[in-house]
Design an enzyme around this catalytic site. Sequence first.
Site, PDB file in Angstrom:
ATOM      1  CG  ASP A  98      -0.270  -0.175   2.543  1.00  0.00           C
ATOM      2  OD1 ASP A  98       0.779  -0.859   2.591  1.00  0.00           O
ATOM      3  OD2 ASP A  98      -0.767   0.354   3.553  1.00  0.00           O
ATOM      4  CD  GLU A 164       3.171  -1.540   7.732  1.00  0.00           C
ATOM      5  OE1 GLU A 164       3.355  -1.744   8.954  1.00  0.00           O
ATOM      6  OE2 GLU A 164       3.301  -0.415   7.219  1.00  0.00           O
ATOM      7  CG  HIS A 396       5.235   7.678   6.530  1.00  0.00           C
ATOM      8  ND1 HIS A 396       4.257   7.336   7.440  1.00  0.00           N
ATOM      9  CD2 HIS A 396       5.664   6.505   6.018  1.00  0.00           C
ATOM     10  CE1 HIS A 396       4.118   6.016   7.476  1.00  0.00           C
ATOM     11  NE2 HIS A 396       4.978   5.488   6.622  1.00  0.00           N
TER      12      HIS A 396
HETATM   13 ZN   LIG Z   1       5.204   3.469   6.480  1.00  0.00          ZN
HETATM   14 ZN   LIG Z   2       6.546   0.819   5.428  1.00  0.00          ZN
END
Ligand SMILES: [Zn+2]
Ligand SMILES: [Zn+2]
Length: 425
Positions: A98, A164, A396
């Site tokens: 994902d 995840e 991220h």
């Molecule tokens: Zn992550």
């Molecule tokens: Zn990751």
Amino acid sequence: MNKLVLKGFLLFGFCAFAQNAVSEKDFKSVEQKVIDWRRDFHQYPELSNREFKTAEKIAKHLKSLGIEVQTGVAKTGVVGVLKGNTPGKVVALRADIDALPVTERNDLSFKSEVVGEFQGEEVGVMHACGHDTHIAILMGVAEILSKNKDKIKGTVKFIFQPAEEGPPPGEEGGAALMIKEGALKNPDVDAIFGLHINSGTPVGTIGYKPGGTMAAVERFVVNVKGKQTHGSQPWGGVDPIYIAAKIIDGYQSIISRESNLLVEPAVITVGKITAGVRFNIIPESAEMIGTVRTLDPDMKALIIRRMTEMTEGLAKTYGGAATIEFQNNTAITYNDEKLTEAMLPTLQKTAGVENVVLIKATTGGEDFSFFQEKVPGFYFFLGGMTPGNTEAFPHHTPDFKIDDSGMLLGVKTLTAMSLDYLNKK
Ligand SMILES: [Zn+2]
Ligand SMILES: [Zn+2]
């Protein structure tokens, strides 16, 4: 030992090794494909539990290799089973698939322009954790192993896992749901391996740690009940904001005064407090949400027990009442010590002894941990930073970047780990 025996021994030793090893030519033949797949996944990322096209591409590839494929596991997960020419144990390899609600800011030919919906809002979508590389690496491993079935004593299971990063609110998903839907059964998995690419460590390196490697992640919600009164007359009520402050203070003493930090680190963070409407009203209630990170099962049990006691006890002491609820997001990513030790020579063989680094634990969480609760598992970190660079954008974030050239070592390592695990006596 006479010369003849020695010669025979060396010959036997050489054959045993050669039988187990995949040729460099095989790896080279798959490298460009892995890069192309990764760039395609990167350009067309999909959010957790919405990995429809991603799953289609994975399933198509596995089927083309003659691998038995099951789709729709835990919504969009794909499980492939490859039987070797001789029966034996079952090893599973897991890749998460994902992407995240992050708008990419990189200047790449395969930059994501995808827009999606997250919690009712329009968001950019990006493989900002590098799961695109995990998919491509595991597809490469599948291709190589499917061409080397004669070297497989047992079965390899390929687990492509959705969500995840966590399913959308109100939905189930991720490793926990895959396990619930039988991903570790039929055939039953004896051991599981997985990796995470790392933007901050150089290409060609591997980081690993036996035991607690990534933290168990709990989310908690605290509800404090007081009694509303005028802000000028606190004695007429019970102040939930004051109680919340006492509770936060209490929590930090669990870390600093009660946790043995020589065993592992631990963290309690209150990330949000909601209470009150205006300056001169003491409100009726307060809510806090936060997270606990632990790396040792006993420390985790202690911290949760003491937080519960403090929440209830401190609120009572100050005349109010409070409850705390925990939601477990990930378990401790715990590398089985024996398995780690057994696999270390394989890592050193593929990366070179000097490139395999013993690392410290991290307080981030990873739902691979749920698989490790069921079967012995080993999870390691693969370098993804361009050689020569010293700084990298964190996972991220919109500028997060991975160097494609780091993936081949991932393919080689997971392939060798599978074969070495299955062929060991
Ligand atoms: Zn992550
Ligand atoms: Zn990751």
